[in-house]
Design an enzyme around this catalytic site. Structure first.
Site, PDB file in Angstrom:
ATOM      1  N   TRP A  20       0.832  -1.213   0.000  1.00  0.00           N
ATOM      2  CA  TRP A  20       0.000   0.000   0.000  1.00  0.00           C
ATOM      3  C   TRP A  20       0.858   1.251   0.000  1.00  0.00           C
ATOM      4  CZ3 TRP A  20      -4.386  -0.668  -2.011  1.00  0.00           C
ATOM      5  CH2 TRP A  20      -5.150  -1.799  -1.757  1.00  0.00           C
ATOM      6  N   LYS A  44     -12.087  -1.909   7.130  1.00  0.00           N
ATOM      7  CA  LYS A  44     -11.304  -2.814   7.968  1.00  0.00           C
ATOM      8  C   LYS A  44     -11.744  -2.746   9.427  1.00  0.00           C
ATOM      9  CE  LYS A  44      -8.390  -2.934   4.278  1.00  0.00           C
ATOM     10  NZ  LYS A  44      -7.551  -2.125   3.405  1.00  0.00           N
ATOM     11  N   ASP A 104      -1.496   6.627   6.601  1.00  0.00           N
ATOM     12  CA  ASP A 104      -2.520   5.700   6.131  1.00  0.00           C
ATOM     13  C   ASP A 104      -2.734   4.712   7.280  1.00  0.00           C
ATOM     14  OD1 ASP A 104      -4.059   3.721   5.013  1.00  0.00           O
ATOM     15  OD2 ASP A 104      -2.788   3.402   3.261  1.00  0.00           O
TER      16      ASP A 104
HETATM   17  C1  LIG Z   1      -7.085  -1.643   2.305  1.00  0.00           C
HETATM   18  C2  LIG Z   1      -6.008  -0.620   2.338  1.00  0.00           C
HETATM   19  C3  LIG Z   1      -5.918   0.381   1.375  1.00  0.00           C
HETATM   20  C4  LIG Z   1      -6.871   0.482   0.219  1.00  0.00           C
HETATM   21  O1  LIG Z   1      -8.088   0.922   0.670  1.00  0.00           O
HETATM   22  P1  LIG Z   1      -9.290   1.258  -0.328  1.00  0.00           P
HETATM   23  O2  LIG Z   1     -10.293   1.833   0.605  1.00  0.00           O
HETATM   24  O3  LIG Z   1      -9.693  -0.024  -0.963  1.00  0.00           O
HETATM   25  O4  LIG Z   1      -8.787   2.239  -1.327  1.00  0.00           O
HETATM   26  C5  LIG Z   1      -4.903   1.306   1.501  1.00  0.00           C
HETATM   27  N1  LIG Z   1      -4.030   1.256   2.512  1.00  0.00           N
HETATM   28  C6  LIG Z   1      -4.076   0.295   3.450  1.00  0.00           C
HETATM   29  C7  LIG Z   1      -3.076   0.275   4.553  1.00  0.00           C
HETATM   30  C8  LIG Z   1      -5.067  -0.676   3.389  1.00  0.00           C
HETATM   31  O5  LIG Z   1      -5.124  -1.637   4.331  1.00  0.00           O
END
Ligand SMILES: *Cc1c(COP(=O)(O)O)cnc(C)c1O
Length: 361
Positions: free
Chosen positions: A100, A196, A172
């Site tokens: 990511w 999540k 993030d």
């Molecule tokens: C799942 C995830 C993403 C992507 O998220 P989306 O909402 O599908 O764009 C980005 N960064 C991390 C750390 C993730 O776990």
């Protein structure tokens, strides 16, 4: 059959939350309408979004000089919004700690005028650890330092947040928001896709410090943090039902000890699985001990054939979505806040039995 859902996302939700949503599905608080049918300008919905924000502020101790935004586009949209709003004509620093992070870096490079610099990386070791960032590595003229607090696919997490001096840290936090004891004021921006640890897919939560709003013009109002903040996330139609579900999850987190309560439970769940892996002669963790995540826990047998057998038998036994990400292989247990301890107990019992039957000792 009892099913335990180890999905990395969209992920398991607390059962009481689903039950409450079910009970309010057809008639939200005497309105005769579902939340999905309410105007986003109605007082009923305004109460929902305001309560959601107030609860998140309380849970994360968010100071008054931060805005809470409920947006769409996923964490992936933030990969572009962050450099667009903060770093036009400037340098942006990144730590490359997983798939990511890599995507965030490659999206930032597409924004004209942003000079992307990767100051730390664990890619040469397959992202099996969190590289150290010391203050002298952080150019104090940079617009921000971007980190991924928890690497969902690789199973690593920052145990402490680096000191970046006056450079704001952009995090993030998609896979460990509300599951750690990080402090909001250590960050300039925190963002997370909801699917999540917060609620259903379709909602993205952004927590942003006031001084980072309105720094640069953007090509679209939708991509502009300041416009979103000035409109209290109601510039256009927000994902109303997902915000309602997030509000129910925040209430559930609060009723279960808040973030401290979640962290304690998550540490107990992760501790049980890591202990089992440590004792095992078959299963190992690919991640360095001092970099391990408590929310996403990959493990392998060392044999692709055995991993495959394990995954097949686990699925048949009701362990859903245990298969590791296609880029990593093996197995991965995602133990988000809503994942029950009984699920981990059942998994470790299954692992021990599998080991006995498959040549461990
Ligand atoms: C799942 C995830 C993403 C992507 O998220 P989306 O909402 O599908 O764009 C980005 N960064 C991390 C750390 C993730 O776990």
């Amino acid at each position: 059959m009892t099913v335990f859902n180890f999905s990395a996302g969209p992920a398991v939700l607390p059962k009481p939350v689903l039950e409450q949503a079910q009970s309010e599905m057809l008639d939200y608080r005497g309105s005769g309408m579902s939340v999905m049918e309410l105007s986003h300008r109605s007082s009923l919905f305004e109460n929902i979004i305001q309560e959601a924000e107030a609860l998140l502020r309380e849970l994360m101790n968010i100071p008054d000089n931060y805005q809470v935004l409920f947006l769409q586009g996923g964490a992936s949209m933030q990969f572009s919004m962050v450099p667009l709003n903060l770093a036009q004509g400037k340098k942006a620093l990144y730590a490359n700690t997983g798939s990511w992070s890599k995507k965030a870096i490659s999206e930032a490079k597409k924004i004209a005028g942003v000079e992307v610099e990767v100051i730390a990386s664990s890619e040469e070791q397959n992202f099996t650890y969190i590289p150290e960032i010391t203050p002298d590595m952080v150019d104090q003229d940079a617009a921000y330092l971007h980190i991924t607090t928890n690497n969902t696919i690789e199973g690593s997490a920052y145990q402490t947040i680096p000191d970046a001096g006056k450079v704001p840290i952009v995090a993030d936090m998609s896979s460990n928001i509300l599951a750690n004891d990080y402090k909001t004021e250590d960050f300039g921006i925190i963002y997370a896709g909801a699917q999540k640890n917060i609620g259903p897919a379709g909602l993205t939560v952004v927590i942003i410090r006031d001084d980072l709003l309105g720094l640069f013009p953007t090509p679209s109002a939708m991509l502009d943090y300041k416009i979103q903040a000035d409109n209290h996330s109601l510039y256009n139609t927000p994902p109303t039902f997902a915000i309602y579900m997030a509000k129910l999850v925040f209430e559930w987190v609060k009723a279960n000890g808040g973030v401290a309560g979640m962290l304690k439970q998550d540490q107990a769940k992760a501790g049980l699985l890591y202990h089992t892996i440590a004792e095992s002669n078959l299963f190992t963790s690919p991640v360095d001990k001092d970099s391990r995540s408590i929310t996403n826990i990959p493990f392998v047998t060392g044999s692709e054939a055995l991993d495959k057998k394990f995954n097949q038998e686990a699925l048949a036994a009701g362990f859903e979505n245990l298969k590791g990400h296609r880029s990593v292989g093996g197995m991965r247990a995602s133990l988000y806040n809503a994942f029950p301890l009984e699920g981990v107990e059942a998994l470790v019992a299954f692992m021990k039995q599998f080991e006995i039957e498959n040549g461990g000792n």
